[in-house]
Design an enzyme around this catalytic site. Structure first.
Site, PDB file in Angstrom:
ATOM      1  N   ASP A  71       0.101  -1.049   0.384  1.00 22.56           N
ATOM      2  CA  ASP A  71      -0.245  -0.110   0.190  1.00 22.56           C
ATOM      3  C   ASP A  71       0.840   1.303  -0.294  1.00 22.56           C
ATOM      4  O   ASP A  71       1.915   0.805  -0.513  1.00 22.56           O
ATOM      5  CB  ASP A  71      -0.816  -0.086   1.065  1.00 22.56           C
ATOM      6  N   HIS A  98      -4.366   5.115   4.880  1.00 22.06           N
ATOM      7  CA  HIS A  98      -4.658   4.419   3.482  1.00 22.06           C
ATOM      8  C   HIS A  98      -4.334   2.591   4.294  1.00 22.06           C
ATOM      9  O   HIS A  98      -4.969   2.249   4.516  1.00 22.06           O
ATOM     10  CB  HIS A  98      -4.643   4.583   2.308  1.00 22.06           C
ATOM     11  N   SER A 148     -10.880  -1.627  -1.666  1.00 18.52           N
ATOM     12  CA  SER A 148      -9.925  -1.538  -0.956  1.00 18.52           C
ATOM     13  C   SER A 148      -9.968  -1.642   0.662  1.00 18.52           C
ATOM     14  O   SER A 148      -8.373  -2.843   1.066  1.00 18.52           O
ATOM     15  CB  SER A 148      -9.289   0.239  -0.733  1.00 18.52           C
TER      16      SER A 148
END
Length: 482
Positions: free
Chosen positions: A166, A203, A411
């Protein structure tokens, strides 16, 4: 001003790659992003590609014969060479005639049917969707995570290894008890000059929190393979994947929440070598199906549909808040193996150093971008974004994050499923993650409806459905005919 989500994302990604001229593609539709003036070829085909472009297509490319050349390293572990076939300053972001011409001209070489010669150099990204479902919303710490932490603890000698590919971790992530055993790369820059959290920062932290909540007995490592905008060129992606496993060793599970479509059914040229190496390992790749609301294969997730990768890759789509139907933004199709909750999940975004402000980048729509009747992430919570309203007097909305957030996207459905595979391994003392994949899917008896099709639904026991509100549809009165 109506949001133009894909173009806004294009601008955001272009700012994160200031030295790489980008275009939207294919030439008649905005479905992916790629590098202008450049194609990819396998190392063994690079000379042939150069010669063909130089001999036959110089006039169309806008380059002289000596300008058509290899634009990257002679070779790398991914076995891919970048070749300049056009002047990247020609045209605008909506087309690259030189690349399109080269793709049409250089197809399968004579006598080598099925051998793919060249490809665009696509941008692999976490940020490819037309619905503003990938900006977080603050959540109170008292509400806890959703999924809630499962029972059980962390035991170092039996923990399942999960590698998250990521964009890194927030610097204060370890302050969250759930992330005490998470390690990896920390973002280099988290805020802009005014102290606002940058888009997509957190994220990787959010994903790590979901894995740890569903499967406490995991050793989670987050690598910043993607840049802080969650993007990377295909030509670099395969090499960076090799770097990650070289650094940490091949894990039990890789959780990957990024990809791209490319209009093909045979994968990405830039990751072909990595995927072939993955086949030889025992690692399971759990990959996001993408957020384009499309049935077009999204790679690497769509490798799950290729016969040689069916046991190697688990592709994951997203369910809406109630878990009964597909989320409006989720990609779908026979190449998606299973769907999991992916709308308004709750996890850690930052630690607890101090509240941090965030300014929304994208405005919500007045109605669902894809015509769905429920109040989806396209519409709520309502906010005004700086990119959507650029050039107007509208002021973007600002919020404060104190640790937790609600966030939506395939995601986040992906690490939920990665966690379920890891939890299955722990519960059943299964040491083979690919066997655990098969067992989990075969034992599953729950389904959801996605685009009129009943599909396998993987819902963690600690996940709490989020009530779905249906948008009122006006009734049109029609007079009866005489």
């Amino acid at each position: 001003m109506a949001p133009q989500r894909f173009h806004e994302q294009f601008d955001q990604i272009q700012r994160s790659m200031p030295d790489v001229p980008l275009a939207l593609g294919p030439d008649d539709a905005a479905e992916f992003i790629y590098e202008k003036g450049v194609v990819l070829a396998r190392d063994e085909d690079a000379g042939l590609v150069e010669d063909n472009v130089r001999t036959h297509f110089t006039a169309a490319t806008g380059l002289s014969a000596d300008q058509i050349r290899r634009a990257g390293p002679e070779t790398n572990r991914s076995g891919i060479t970048r070749i300049q076939v056009g002047d990247p300053s020609h045209g605008d972001m909506n087309a690259d005639r030189a690349v399109a011409h080269a793709l049409r001209a250089l197809r399968e070489p004579e006598g080598r049917a099925g051998h793919r010669m060249i490809s665009r150099n696509h941008v692999v990204s976490i940020a490819v969707n037309s619905c503003p479902g990938d900006e977080p919303v603050p959540a109170p710490l008292t509400q806890g995570t959703n999924p809630a932490p499962a029972e059980g603890g962390h035991t170092a000698d039996s923990a399942v290894g999960v590698l998250v590919i990521d964009n890194g971790l927030t610097h204060d992530h370890a302050a969250v008890p759930l992330l005490a055993h998470v390690r990896g790369d920390v973002h280099e820059t988290e805020t802009d000059g005014r102290g606002n959290l940058l888009q997509y920062i957190g994220h990787g932290t959010f994903i790590a929190g979901l894995v740890a909540a569903v499967a406490p007995n995991t050793d989670v490592t987050v690598r910043s393979t993607l840049n802080d905008a969650g993007a990377i060129l295909e030509s670099e992606f395969g090499e960076r994947l090799f770097d990650a496993v070289d650094r940490d060793g091949w894990p039990d599970v890789i959780s990957l929440s990024a990809g791209t479509s490319n209009g093909r059914t045979d994968g990405l040229l830039g990751v072909a070598a990595f995927m072939e190496e993955l086949r030889q390992q025992r690692t399971l790749l759990v990959a996001a199906a993408g957020n384009n609301a499309s049935a077009t294969p999204f790679w690497p997730a769509a490798y799950a549909s290729l016969p040689e990768y069916q046991d190697v890759v688990l592709s994951v789509g997203a369910l809406r808040g109630d878990g009964e139907f597909g989320a409006c933004f989720s990609n779908h199709g026979p190449w998606v193996n299973a769907y999991a909750p992916g709308e308004r999940l709750t996890s850690a975004l930052t630690g607890f150093d101090a509240p941090v402000p965030y300014e929304y980048q994208h405005s919500t729509y007045d109605a669902c971008r894809y015509g769905f009747s429920y109040v989806c992430t396209c519409q709520a919570p309502r906010h005004t974004g700086v990119l959507s309203e650029n050039g107007t007097s509208a002021k973007p909305d600002q919020v404060m994050f104190e640790g937790f957030a609600h966030w939506s996207g395939t995601s986040f459905a992906t690490p939920v499923v990665a966690g379920m595979v890891a939890a299955h391994m722990t519960a059943h003392k299964e040491t083979d993650p690919r066997a655990a994949r098969k067992q989990l899917l075969e034992a599953n008896s729950e389904f959801a409806e996605v685009r009129g099709t009943h599909v396998p639904a993987l819902r963690p026991a600690t996940w709490r459905p989020v009530p779905v509100v249906q948008r009122a549809v006006p009734v049109v009165q029609r007079s009866a005919r005489a």
